[in-house]
Design a protein around this motif. Structure first.
Motif, PDB file in Angstrom:
ATOM      1  N   ARG B  19      -2.507  -2.000  -1.486  1.00 51.73           N
ATOM      2  CA  ARG B  19      -3.395  -1.227  -0.616  1.00 51.73           C
ATOM      3  C   ARG B  19      -3.309   0.269  -0.900  1.00 51.73           C
ATOM      4  N   PHE B  20      -2.095   0.774  -1.042  1.00 49.06           N
ATOM      5  CA  PHE B  20      -1.932   2.195  -1.349  1.00 49.06           C
ATOM      6  C   PHE B  20      -2.662   2.530  -2.645  1.00 49.06           C
ATOM      7  N   ALA B  92       0.903  -5.229 -13.403  1.00 49.51           N
ATOM      8  CA  ALA B  92      -0.354  -4.484 -13.344  1.00 49.51           C
ATOM      9  C   ALA B  92      -0.478  -3.672 -12.056  1.00 49.51           C
ATOM     10  N   HIS B  93      -0.107  -4.283 -10.926  1.00 47.87           N
ATOM     11  CA  HIS B  93      -0.277  -3.550  -9.668  1.00 47.87           C
ATOM     12  C   HIS B  93       0.759  -2.442  -9.544  1.00 47.87           C
ATOM     13  N   LEU B  94       1.869  -2.573 -10.237  1.00 45.86           N
ATOM     14  CA  LEU B  94       2.815  -1.458 -10.258  1.00 45.86           C
ATOM     15  C   LEU B  94       2.216  -0.268 -10.992  1.00 45.86           C
ATOM     16  N   ALA B 100      -1.941   5.895  -8.993  1.00 46.58           N
ATOM     17  CA  ALA B 100      -2.387   6.447  -7.707  1.00 46.58           C
ATOM     18  C   ALA B 100      -1.380   7.471  -7.201  1.00 46.58           C
ATOM     19  N   SER B 101      -0.112   7.181  -7.402  1.00 48.69           N
ATOM     20  CA  SER B 101       0.930   8.093  -6.948  1.00 48.69           C
ATOM     21  C   SER B 101       0.909   9.391  -7.749  1.00 48.69           C
ATOM     22  N   LEU B 102       0.682   9.268  -9.051  1.00 47.90           N
ATOM     23  CA  LEU B 102       0.548  10.472  -9.873  1.00 47.90           C
ATOM     24  C   LEU B 102      -0.648  11.295  -9.430  1.00 47.90           C
ATOM     25  N   TYR B 158      -9.277   9.560 -13.817  1.00 50.57           N
ATOM     26  CA  TYR B 158      -9.001   8.531 -12.806  1.00 50.57           C
ATOM     27  C   TYR B 158      -9.693   8.871 -11.501  1.00 50.57           C
ATOM     28  N   ARG B 159      -9.567  10.104 -11.066  1.00 46.92           N
ATOM     29  CA  ARG B 159     -10.178  10.506  -9.807  1.00 46.92           C
ATOM     30  C   ARG B 159     -11.692  10.398  -9.895  1.00 46.92           C
TER      31      ARG B 159
END
Lengths: 217, 217
Positions: B19-20, B92-94, B100-102, B158-159
């Motif tokens: 979700r995050f 993959a989800h990691l 996303a965290s970056l 990415y954004r």
DNA sequence: GTCTATATAATGATAGAC
DNA sequence: GTCTATCATTATATAGAC
């Protein structure tokens, strides 16, 4: 140019510009209203919604930046445009909003990137004409690559600085430049590869020979 | 390695990870709880708070990434590390969470940047030893510059992709690589300056001569 | 460990007086 | 145009039953 432009509506927009830049776009209407010395309801009355307020800020910054005479980008990269906007005059808070907007994304961000890409392309082509810059296989792609990479790099530094505390743009630009100039000049002068093997292989793969052309089977 | 690790607690963490990554860190506990098939209260019970949950996700990803054997970075840049994490297997989800965290910042982001900077440095130094990469005046600064610039560039892409819709990382990496390879190889092979005037001037200004050394007045 | 029910605080937006 | 007062929603987190 109505005289009401100097009144509450403009005051709200200025306050929003500063708050958005300093605290991010999650800041509440109440904080902006307090800064502007008005009630939260008046913001909605003038701008329809919070998104409307942000859109008005975007449009204002976009308009000012677009009509601004900016010096050529030069070897320092597109961050010079932002540094120039931030430096000295009364546009400092516009620069802060522009950088925050670039960092957070949204509609204005793409416009600014495109604008800087165009400025970079012009600067590079001028250098090519002068003989100081090497010509490129694909000048447009090169300009976009250089612009996005240096902008992305700057935004990483901006976010990093913001997480530590309030950001002074002039300090940020100076520190970032100090970290970047050396490696950038080195890279821009001689690359990092000792020979052109990688590039030649890529060119061989992407630019088909006369024999390959027309052979689609 | 307690058997409870396979139970609700782990299920919550996995759901949060996804979700995050997909909806950003502003997503509510209710959505995560619903995905995990538990009540919001249980999340707080296990992780203390929403920040605690995110910290647990950070730590999990950090641990996996740190202990992962990653191929050398190569000319493609540090995004290869992420592409490698995303490609194929069950991590993959990691990778999605890491990207996303970056993009969003936070404690994990700096760790990942540092990790990739170190990997880039090792790769470059190996190339220098082999003779394929030019030596640098400041290898550490060069590795950081190249890593941060290409990472920042990737995060911009990415954004941009996220604002259009849901992001498939494999597609993103492929498209980004396609846009970048040409200009990057060109730059890495020959730079963009036709002569070394800028670099020589910079070196003259920053590396004091024997006569200048010791003269601090 | 896991739930239901709730407390508390903040948000964006509205209604209507002046 | 500007305000006060309020609504409706959402958020994280808590209390306590089971």
């Amino acid at each position: 140019m109505r005289s009401t432009d100097l009144s509450a509506r403009a005051r709200i927009r200025e306050a929003a510009l500063v708050r958005f830049a300093e605290d991010g776009f999650d800041v509440g209407l109440r904080a902006i209203a307090s800064d502007a010395g008005v009630s939260p309801a008046l913001i909605v009355h003038h701008f329809g919604s919070k998104d409307g307020l942000r859109a008005a800020c975007d449009e204002h910054v976009s308009e000012v930046v677009t009509h601004l005479k900016l010096d050529s980008v030069g070897p320092g990269g597109p961050e010079q445009m932002l540094a120039q906007l931030a430096g000295g005059d009364e546009h400092a808070h516009l620069a802060a909003y522009a950088v925050a907007s670039l960092a957070a994304g949204g509609p204005l961000a793409r416009r600014l990137v495109d604008l800087m890409t165009r400025a970079t392309l012009e600067s590079l082509e001028a250098g090519v004409a002068q003989g100081t810059i090497r010509p490129s296989r694909d000048p447009g792609a090169r300009a976009r690559y250089l612009t996005e990479a240096s902008l992305g790099h700057l935004l990483l530094a901006y976010r990093h600085a913001r997480e530590a505390g309030p950001v002074d743009l002039a300090t940020l630009f100076a520190q970032h430049a100090a970290n970047v100039v050396g490696p950038a000049l080195e890279l821009f002068t001689a690359g990092i590869f000792t020979d052109d093997g990688y590039l030649r292989a890529y060119e061989a793969a992407t630019t088909p020979t006369a024999h390959d052309q027309g052979d689609e089977s």
